[in-house]
Each structure stands twice: as C-alpha cells, then as structure tokens.
Design an enzyme around this catalytic site. Structure first.
Site, mmCIF file in Angstrom:
data_model
loop_
_atom_site.group_PDB
_atom_site.id
_atom_site.type_symbol
_atom_site.label_atom_id
_atom_site.label_comp_id
_atom_site.label_asym_id
_atom_site.label_seq_id
_atom_site.Cartn_x
_atom_site.Cartn_y
_atom_site.Cartn_z
ATOM 1 C CG HIS A 120 -18.919 71.788 -50.641
ATOM 2 N ND1 HIS A 120 -18.003 71.128 -49.838
ATOM 3 C CD2 HIS A 120 -19.977 70.934 -50.769
ATOM 4 C CE1 HIS A 120 -18.489 69.955 -49.481
ATOM 5 N NE2 HIS A 120 -19.678 69.816 -50.026
ATOM 6 C CB CYS A 121 -18.443 70.063 -56.331
ATOM 7 S SG CYS A 121 -19.354 69.280 -57.689
ATOM 8 N N PRO A 122 -21.671 70.067 -54.975
ATOM 9 C CG PRO A 122 -23.708 70.802 -55.843
ATOM 10 C CD PRO A 122 -22.275 71.206 -55.698
ATOM 11 C CB SER A 125 -20.476 64.820 -51.344
ATOM 12 O OG SER A 125 -21.835 64.689 -51.692
#
EC number: 2.3.1.225
Length: 429
Positions: A120-122, A125
């Site tokens: 999950h790429c911050p 998002s």
C-alpha cells in the site's frame, strides 16, 4: 495517534502534486528570465511532455481501483485448500469472510483483500496491485526520466553561475534567482535519487515476477532454512510439534520476458508498456497465475512456517505421527513443557483451541526457554513471525498488510461455507 496518521496520509497526494508542479513549472519560469541561458524551444516542449506523462500516470496510480475478490469466489481444488490449511497457509480471510486467491493479501487501509498485492503506497494513497502496478511503474519511469532531464538543464545553469562567480554581482543573476535555482537543484537532485532507487527496485521485482511482500516471504523462508539446518531440518511449532522445513522454489518466476508481460497487464506490446493511457489489466484476471512447475502442483506459496500453523488438537498433541520423537532428555523436557503449556491454555475457557492474538503475544511475549524457536529473531528476542524483520528492518505491516489477519488467523472455514461448497459439488455431479 490514529487520527494524526490519517491526517498525514491525506496530505500525501497534495504534497506530491505540489512537488511536481514546483519542479515542472517554476523551473520554466526561472529559465525564461535567466539571461545567461534563457528557455529554449526544445526545453519547453520536452519538460511539458514529461510533466504531462507524470501527471497522467500519477493520477491513474492514485485513482484506479486496485481490485477486489469476486463475491463467492472459491478455490477450484478443495484438496489444495486442505493441504494449505494443514501447513499453515491462510486461504480464508475472516475480515472479508471469503477465500483469498493466491498472492492476495488483506490491506489494512483498503480494508479488503487485494489481488496480487505488492504494497500500500502512502504517496498514492492506493494499493499497488495486479491492476495498478503497470500505472505505478510508468509513473516512476516518467518521473525519473523527466526529472533526470530537468537535472541536466539545471546543472547547465548552475555551471554558468559557478564559472562567473568572480564577476561583479550586477553582471549576474539576482540573489532571488540564485536562491530559486539552488532550491530547484537540491530538491530535484534528492527526488530523482530517491525515485531512481525505487524504480530500480520495482523493475527488479517486475523482472522476477515477485511482489514486495513476496520478496519478504522469500527472505523469511531462507532464514527458516538456515535455522532448520542446525536442528536436522526441523523447527518446533505449536504444541511441541516438529515442522519440517524444506527449500521451496518461488513458483511464479516464469522467465524475464514472460514476467514482464505478466506484470505489465499481460501485453506483449512494448509500446503499450510506456503509453501513459494504456488500459488497465482486464478485471477478470488476477485470480490465477502461471507457475514455472519447479515444485509439485500440490505445494503452494508461501512455504510452511511454524509461526503460521494453528494449535493442534489434544489427539494431535499425543500423536506420534504429528510430532517427531525427542532424542535427548533436554529435548524431552522441553517438549513436555511446551505440551503441558498448550494443554493448560486449552483448559482455560478464555483461550480454548487457540493461541493469544499475535499483537498480545508480541506485547507480552510468552515464556519460551527453547533457543530453537522459529519465532526467535536474530537478536535473540522471541515474538513469533510478527516480530521478524527482513534485512531492511521491515515487517509485513510496513507494506500495508493486516498482520492480525495474515498470521495466526486460526478460525476454521465457517460450516455454512463448507455446506454450500458440498451442495455445489453435488449439483455439479
């Protein structure tokens, strides 16, 4: 703390957009009024083309749905499910109350199982998954290429100012221009350096057809193999059982060319790999993946892990077929101590048939005097798989995985689901 983290994550996309706009457009403004080397025509259209590609790919990385498991999906082979459960592989997600396909994981942010979840790429998002991975690769590619080109243009202006540093100040750019150039050059250099490392790592996973999570699992498997060699190929699991650890090949590496095709949506059209408006992989895919056939078809990924295996029943604890016989007095005492502890927990009404949740055992480690514990980390601490970190100090939760579901989810598949499957099989026959 949770609200604070949520607020920070909501600022990630605006921050990235601000960074793109600052580098792409204020640089052109600077070039336009820099008399020593004003903005050229080829620089104008190249910078803006790269910026457009970056905007498109970033938008799609943020907004394309990472996918979900179709309602009612079930593994086609029931025997495979039973074999996976026996070895501790989790095929039932109690959060989603549904089966998980191979390579899928439950994302704690998206709150659902994601097909071929990478992480999950911050900064987007969004989950990097089977459906968003091609857009993410293109975004990194154009970001590195575009900012790399901008770096050469900025360096040219920096060289001009440095070569004329001995001239009177009124013959050169103003202090504001010098400050603007300095900020542009430093920010662009740091950003392109960081993204280049991420791009190389992403291309490596693309060429090997692994996800970031699977790379973590591969390293974990290699660690267990090294530990098991010291104990005759076995590691202790729950209830004193001995779990055999064998070398298992990663099944989804099918050759560089095929790996790249699979990662880029299944297309062999090289041009489409770089086309910012390329279509998202078909939504009917992402549930099954081609394997290389190096392992027996009945063996699935990830490999067996003592920390994932549920507590055995009382009969299994006393079964010689389930636990290998200890060979020394010390091993016999340790075996009996572990068995008694498991039986004591089973007699406790609050802990019938299961270990404590992983986060409880992580905060309050259980007494374990055995140095052979597969859950012991390299620094000697004990805490189970959730305490294990790879060589970069990362746990699975750092990739967005819901660890409480991924590990120690010891609830059986609901009876209603099993009855439904039996009815479906009978109807098929």
């Amino acid at each position: 703390m949770l609200c604070s983290s949520f607020s920070i994550s909501r600022l990630a996309i605006p921050a990235v957009c601000t960074l793109i706009a600052f580098l792409a457009y204020t640089s052109q403004y600077f070039f336009l009024y820099f008399d020593e080397a004003p903005l050229r025509g080829e620089e104008l259209w190249r910078i803006n083309i790269f910026a457009s590609c970056i905007w498109i790919c970033y938008y799609r990385s943020c907004t394309v749905d990472p996918g979900r498991i179709p309602k009612g999906w079930a593994p086609p082979d029931r025997k495979q499910v039973e074999a996976d459960e026996a070895s501790g592989r989790q095929r039932w997600c109690r959060r989603c109350e549904a089966f998980k396909p191979p390579r899928a994981h439950h994302c704690k942010t998206c709150r659902r199982c994601i097909p071929k979840m990478d992480h999950h790429c911050p900064w987007t998002s969004n989950c990097v998954s089977h459906f968003t991975f091609p857009h993410f690769v293109r975004f990194l590619f154009y970001a590195v290429i575009g900012m790399g080109y901008l770096e050469t243009r900025l360096f040219e202006r920096v060289s001009i100012i440095w070569s004329s540093r001995h001239l009177p100040s009124y013959l050169g750019p103003s202090a504001a221009q010098i400050g603007h150039l300095f900020i542009l050059f430093v920010v662009n250099s740091l950003t392109v350096f960081a993204l280049s490392i991420l791009l190389v790592r992403t291309l490596w996973t693309l060429g090997s057809n692994t996800t970031t999570i699977e790379s973590w699992e591969i390293e974990r498997h290699e660690t267990l193999i090294r530990r098991a060699r010291h104990f005759g190929g076995f590691l202790p699991g729950p209830g004193g059982i001995q779990v055999q650890i064998k070398k298992q090949e990663f099944p989804y590496d099918i050759g560089i060319w095929s790996n790249i095709k699979a990662g880029m949506g299944g297309s062999a059209n090289v041009i489409s790999w770089f086309w910012p408006l390329a279509r998202t992989p078909d939504r009917s895919t992402g549930l099954e993946y081609e394997e290389n056939g190096f392992e027996d078809p009945s063996i699935s990924w990830p490999p067996p892990d003592p920390d994932r295996i549920p507590l055995p029943s009382r009969d299994q604890l006393n079964s010689a077929a389930f636990a290998s016989a200890p060979t020394s007095n010390i091993e016999i005492e340790a075996f009996n101590r572990r068995k008694e502890e498991d039986l004591r927990r089973r007699r406790n009404p609050t802990e019938i048939g299961r270990r404590k949740p992983f986060h409880v055992r992580f905060d309050e480690p259980e007494d374990n005097s055995s140095e052979q514990s597969s859950g012991a980390s390299d620094d000697g601490s004990v805490g189970g798989e959730e305490a294990w970190k790879n060589s970069e100090g990362e746990r699975l939760r750092d990739f967005g995985v819901d660890e409480e579901v991924e590990f120690y989810d010891e609830e059986d598949i609901p009876l209603a689901i099993l009855m439904q499957q039996r009815a479906q099989r009978q109807a098929a026959h």
